[in-house]
Design an enzyme around this catalytic site. Sequence first.
Site, PDB file in Angstrom:
ATOM      1  N   ALA A   8      47.131  18.235  45.582  1.00 36.57           N
ATOM      2  CA  ALA A   8      48.108  18.094  46.666  1.00 36.57           C
ATOM      3  C   ALA A   8      49.317  17.349  46.138  1.00 36.57           C
ATOM      4  O   ALA A   8      49.859  16.463  46.785  1.00 36.57           O
ATOM      5  CB  ALA A   8      47.490  17.365  47.861  1.00 36.57           C
ATOM      6  N   GLY A   9      49.722  17.748  44.929  1.00 38.46           N
ATOM      7  CA  GLY A   9      50.918  17.169  44.324  1.00 38.46           C
ATOM      8  C   GLY A   9      52.149  17.933  44.744  1.00 38.46           C
ATOM      9  O   GLY A   9      52.214  18.499  45.846  1.00 38.46           O
ATOM     10  N   GLY A  10      53.139  17.991  43.851  1.00 34.94           N
ATOM     11  CA  GLY A  10      54.394  18.619  44.197  1.00 34.94           C
ATOM     12  C   GLY A  10      54.258  20.075  44.588  1.00 34.94           C
ATOM     13  O   GLY A  10      54.849  20.521  45.572  1.00 34.94           O
ATOM     14  N   GLY A  12      51.017  22.017  44.887  1.00 39.54           N
ATOM     15  CA  GLY A  12      49.915  22.253  45.825  1.00 39.54           C
ATOM     16  C   GLY A  12      50.172  21.635  47.185  1.00 39.54           C
ATOM     17  O   GLY A  12      49.871  22.247  48.218  1.00 39.54           O
ATOM     18  N   LYS A 186      59.008  34.284  33.721  1.00 38.86           N
ATOM     19  CA  LYS A 186      58.987  32.873  34.135  1.00 38.86           C
ATOM     20  C   LYS A 186      58.671  31.984  32.932  1.00 38.86           C
ATOM     21  O   LYS A 186      59.270  30.911  32.755  1.00 38.86           O
ATOM     22  CB  LYS A 186      57.944  32.683  35.236  1.00 38.86           C
ATOM     23  CG  LYS A 186      57.598  31.218  35.571  1.00 38.86           C
ATOM     24  CD  LYS A 186      58.684  30.533  36.347  1.00 38.86           C
ATOM     25  CE  LYS A 186      58.380  29.055  36.602  1.00 38.86           C
ATOM     26  NZ  LYS A 186      57.195  28.796  37.428  1.00 38.86           N
TER      27      LYS A 186
END
Length: 309
Positions: A8-10, A12, A186
């Site tokens: 749940a970082g930048g 996620g 990418k």
Amino acid sequence: MKVLVLGAGGIGGYFGGRLVESGVDVTFLVRERRYKQLQERGLRIQSTHGDLFLEQPQLIQAGEEAGPFDVVLLSNKAYTLEASVDAIAPYVGEDTVVIPLLNGIAHMELLWDRFGRERVLGGLCFIETTLNADGDVVQTSPIHDTVFGEWEGGKSERVERIEQAFSKINGTMRASANIQREAWHKYLFIATFSGITTLMNSAVGPIRESAWGVELTRQLAEEIASVMNALEAPIKPDIVDKQMETFQNQRPQTKSSMLRDMEKDLPVEADHLQGYLLERARQKGLSTPLLKVVYNNLKVYEQKRAGDK
């Protein structure tokens, strides 16, 4: 559709939070420290596209019973890949689809070996985001897009189901009929962009304004493209020209996530991105002098960082 987001970082935190906002059933698989932080503070997103506060996001830690999940989104950094794969393994069932949002290509082999090619889609995202000192997600760019698809190409029924389930998100989560090409493109951009910004220790603006900044950026992109062509990657012949246009159009203050990680004294993905390319260049007998300088700069940073611990 039930979705498990690893981390749940930048990345996620942002895309997982936006999915919750749109009504998708999302659970975040996080480490103990982040678990406590999110329990106490909730998941907060500060964004140019609108802020979001989830007071009680659904959370689990590795080993807790949960699922089954239809989709697992991997938003981890490459240097935690093996541990991340171990963490999600109990939640990957017969019909689960794994979508990695990592940069590069090297992680695909490991995921195929662990879960089988039939369970792993290709995936990538375009976003400028980070965590602030309070653990809140800060998203600052106009672009907040995720792309996924069958690695061998085309649009399958399951991919279309996922695209439909994600269609109401504040942002874009779209299916691609040629995810391999998009992933390699990418990779070319991020390896160049992270390479030149970390080498110059600068955001885009000063690099463009310096005497040889644009020329060196193009040289790095052309070296990387030469490696990809030698590997028969499905990149377009004019991709360097198009990506240099993108580089020229970036906001002056834009930084690569790798540079932001270095500014925070965090690990970097040197081996997964530039190192992987250098090893393939060595195998093909290609000359990549600027890519070597970029990689060496990152490895010196890693040495200094290790020495400070």
